[in-house]
Design a protein around this motif. Structure first.
Motif, PDB file in Angstrom:
ATOM      1  N   ILE A  49       0.749  -1.224  -0.053  1.00 21.67           N
ATOM      2  CA  ILE A  49       0.097  -0.203   0.040  1.00 21.67           C
ATOM      3  C   ILE A  49       0.752   1.239  -0.061  1.00 21.67           C
ATOM      4  O   ILE A  49       0.440   2.265  -0.589  1.00 21.67           O
ATOM      5  CB  ILE A  49      -1.064   0.055   1.116  1.00 21.67           C
ATOM      6  N   GLN A  50       1.966   1.152   0.847  1.00 24.75           N
ATOM      7  CA  GLN A  50       2.825   2.372   0.838  1.00 24.75           C
ATOM      8  C   GLN A  50       3.558   2.634  -0.366  1.00 24.75           C
ATOM      9  O   GLN A  50       3.718   3.704  -0.890  1.00 24.75           O
ATOM     10  CB  GLN A  50       3.969   2.206   1.923  1.00 24.75           C
ATOM     11  N   GLU A  51       3.920   1.521  -1.139  1.00 21.86           N
ATOM     12  CA  GLU A  51       4.730   1.426  -2.423  1.00 21.86           C
ATOM     13  C   GLU A  51       3.807   1.970  -3.627  1.00 21.86           C
ATOM     14  O   GLU A  51       3.991   2.797  -4.422  1.00 21.86           O
ATOM     15  CB  GLU A  51       4.962   0.252  -2.857  1.00 21.86           C
ATOM     16  N   LEU A  52       2.274   1.795  -3.287  1.00 26.76           N
ATOM     17  CA  LEU A  52       1.448   2.299  -4.460  1.00 26.76           C
ATOM     18  C   LEU A  52       1.056   3.773  -4.039  1.00 26.76           C
ATOM     19  O   LEU A  52       0.775   4.309  -5.312  1.00 26.76           O
ATOM     20  CB  LEU A  52       0.044   1.369  -4.345  1.00 26.76           C
ATOM     21  N   ILE A  53       0.964   4.198  -3.018  1.00 25.09           N
ATOM     22  CA  ILE A  53       0.479   5.702  -2.753  1.00 25.09           C
ATOM     23  C   ILE A  53       1.766   6.226  -2.311  1.00 25.09           C
ATOM     24  O   ILE A  53       2.198   7.038  -2.821  1.00 25.09           O
ATOM     25  CB  ILE A  53      -0.673   5.506  -1.849  1.00 25.09           C
ATOM     26  N   SER A  54       1.898   6.476  -0.906  1.00 21.33           N
ATOM     27  CA  SER A  54       3.036   7.073  -0.354  1.00 21.33           C
ATOM     28  C   SER A  54       3.335   6.394   1.186  1.00 21.33           C
ATOM     29  O   SER A  54       2.720   6.063   1.862  1.00 21.33           O
ATOM     30  CB  SER A  54       2.456   8.493   0.117  1.00 21.33           C
ATOM     31  N   LEU A  59      -5.245   4.313   1.883  1.00 16.12           N
ATOM     32  CA  LEU A  59      -6.541   3.482   1.505  1.00 16.12           C
ATOM     33  C   LEU A  59      -7.742   4.292   0.872  1.00 16.12           C
ATOM     34  O   LEU A  59      -8.080   4.130  -0.167  1.00 16.12           O
ATOM     35  CB  LEU A  59      -7.032   2.712   2.661  1.00 16.12           C
ATOM     36  N   LYS A  60      -7.876   5.497   1.636  1.00 12.58           N
ATOM     37  CA  LYS A  60      -8.554   6.426   0.982  1.00 12.58           C
ATOM     38  C   LYS A  60      -8.284   6.960  -0.391  1.00 12.58           C
ATOM     39  O   LYS A  60      -9.217   7.184  -1.241  1.00 12.58           O
ATOM     40  CB  LYS A  60      -8.869   7.773   1.695  1.00 12.58           C
ATOM     41  N   GLU A  61      -7.120   7.099  -0.792  1.00  9.07           N
ATOM     42  CA  GLU A  61      -6.716   7.529  -1.999  1.00  9.07           C
ATOM     43  C   GLU A  61      -6.568   6.435  -3.062  1.00  9.07           C
ATOM     44  O   GLU A  61      -7.113   6.657  -4.231  1.00  9.07           O
ATOM     45  CB  GLU A  61      -4.995   7.586  -1.759  1.00  9.07           C
ATOM     46  N   LEU A  62      -6.473   5.067  -2.460  1.00  8.00           N
ATOM     47  CA  LEU A  62      -6.279   4.165  -3.341  1.00  8.00           C
ATOM     48  C   LEU A  62      -7.842   3.733  -3.809  1.00  8.00           C
ATOM     49  O   LEU A  62      -8.218   3.139  -4.884  1.00  8.00           O
ATOM     50  CB  LEU A  62      -5.750   2.857  -2.936  1.00  8.00           C
ATOM     51  N   ALA A  63      -8.899   4.014  -2.769  1.00 12.81           N
ATOM     52  CA  ALA A  63     -10.108   3.611  -2.995  1.00 12.81           C
ATOM     53  C   ALA A  63     -10.825   4.451  -4.150  1.00 12.81           C
ATOM     54  O   ALA A  63     -11.993   4.103  -4.757  1.00 12.81           O
ATOM     55  CB  ALA A  63     -10.901   3.819  -1.851  1.00 12.81           C
ATOM     56  N   LYS A  64     -10.252   5.470  -4.526  1.00 12.07           N
ATOM     57  CA  LYS A  64     -10.707   6.247  -5.782  1.00 12.07           C
ATOM     58  C   LYS A  64     -10.805   5.453  -7.122  1.00 12.07           C
ATOM     59  O   LYS A  64     -11.352   5.856  -7.998  1.00 12.07           O
ATOM     60  CB  LYS A  64      -9.586   7.625  -5.913  1.00 12.07           C
ATOM     61  N   LYS A  65      -9.667   4.651  -7.209  1.00 11.70           N
ATOM     62  CA  LYS A  65      -9.467   3.609  -8.411  1.00 11.70           C
ATOM     63  C   LYS A  65      -9.932   2.164  -8.178  1.00 11.70           C
ATOM     64  O   LYS A  65     -10.355   1.634  -9.176  1.00 11.70           O
ATOM     65  CB  LYS A  65      -7.888   3.746  -8.611  1.00 11.70           C
TER      66      LYS A  65
END
Length: 306
Positions: free
Chosen positions: A191-196, A205-211
């Motif tokens: 998750i950290q690698e995907l976002i920050s 998670l909130k950021e990733l949930a947009k996709k």
């Protein structure tokens, strides 16, 4: 119908030691058994045990095809695999020590697929998959199967309009997120690698949930966190004595998607999938779990909305 796609299949060779593994010592084997390898195949097994209609797709080496198909048949898994001619399906070595929780996993790289193999799989998917189906792509990519090939496969499935679940890692996981699949199951580090790496887990998670519609973050023995439709759930699993944790995450995914396919509430899908995984780790092979035991363990699973 649920289809599982195992691009880099394996045959698990389970090595049971008489004692604990000691470097420099002659470590004697008590028993050798064989089981399914490949995350998609493990998912298919869970679905089959739960009597959910499914079919295992993907590649299969021809030189030891009989060995893999024998295990698939014994496990009751409906399958239709694309032959990779003149190649062997890889083996994974699962080392289990007497009196020691968990396992040691050693995997071969596997065969190299050709453009012909990839085209054969894509044509098969075009013939079989419908918009009402669920497709699970799980595991590593074989040699010769590039990110652009995965992107082509995902784009093909999106065009069909089916539900796309991906249990992938590394760059393959990033590609799945980029193409906005419906389900992923990363761990907290991915998750950290995907976002920050600077954000906390919930912010990522909130950021990733947009996709991605369904995100389940695996936290091992600490359970998992699920994101769906703007809500977040903490899932706490029961404490059990782990014998072999190989395949537990795949059991979770197969059980979870089975629940979704039946239209069950999300909290029930999460609690039962967690219970199935908890049952799995108590068995010494790579796939076995008890549905009856999972029903009992489910009562000990907590799903709390955050």
């Amino acid at each position: 119908m649920i289809y599982t796609i195992t691009l880099n299949p394996a045959i698990d060779r389970l090595l049971f030691l008489e004692d604990t593994l000691i470097k420099g010592k002659n470590n004697r084997l008590q028993e050798i058994t064989y089981d399914l390898g490949g995350k998609g195949h493990h998912g298919s097994y869970a679905m089959s045990q739960l009597e959910i209609k499914n079919q295992a797709l993907g590649f299969c080496g021809t030189t030891n095809k009989g060995k893999l198909e024998k295990i698939l048949t014994e496990k009751g898994i409906n399958h239709d695999l694309v032959d990779v001619y003149g190649k062997s399906t890889r083996e994974s070595y699962v080392i289990l020590e007497t009196g020691v929780s968990g396992s040691i996993l050693i995997t071969e790289k596997g065969f190299r697929v050709t453009n012909y193999d990839k085209e054969s799989l894509n044509e098969q998917i075009e013939r079989k998959v419908n918009a009402t189906d669920i497709v699970l792509i799980a595991g590593s990519l074989p040699l010769g199967y590039e990110l652009r090939d995965l992107a082509e496969l995902l784009s093909q499935l999106k065009k069909i309009g089916c539900f796309i679940a991906c249990d992938l890692s590394g760059e393959a996981l990033k590609k799945a997120v980029e193409l906005e699949v419906n389900f992923i199951k990363p761990n907290r580090f991915e998750i950290q690698e995907l976002i920050s790496s600077k954000n906390n887990l919930l912010d990522n998670l909130k950021e990733l949930a947009k996709k991605v519609e369904y995100i389940i973050v695996s936290q091992g023995s600490e359970g998992s966190i699920c994101s769906h439709a703007g809500d977040f759930y903490q899932v706490t699993t029961p404490k059990v004595a782990a014998v072999n944790d190989t395949g537990a995450g795949d059991c979770f995914v197969g059980s979870f998607l089975s629940g979704l396919s039946l239209g069950k509430p999300l909290t029930e899908c999460l609690s039962f999938a967690s219970a199935c995984a908890a049952s799995k780790v108590q068995h010494n092979d790579s796939t076995t779990f008890s549905v009856k035991e999972a029903r009992i363990l489910q009562k000990k699973v907590t799903v709390k909305k955050l």
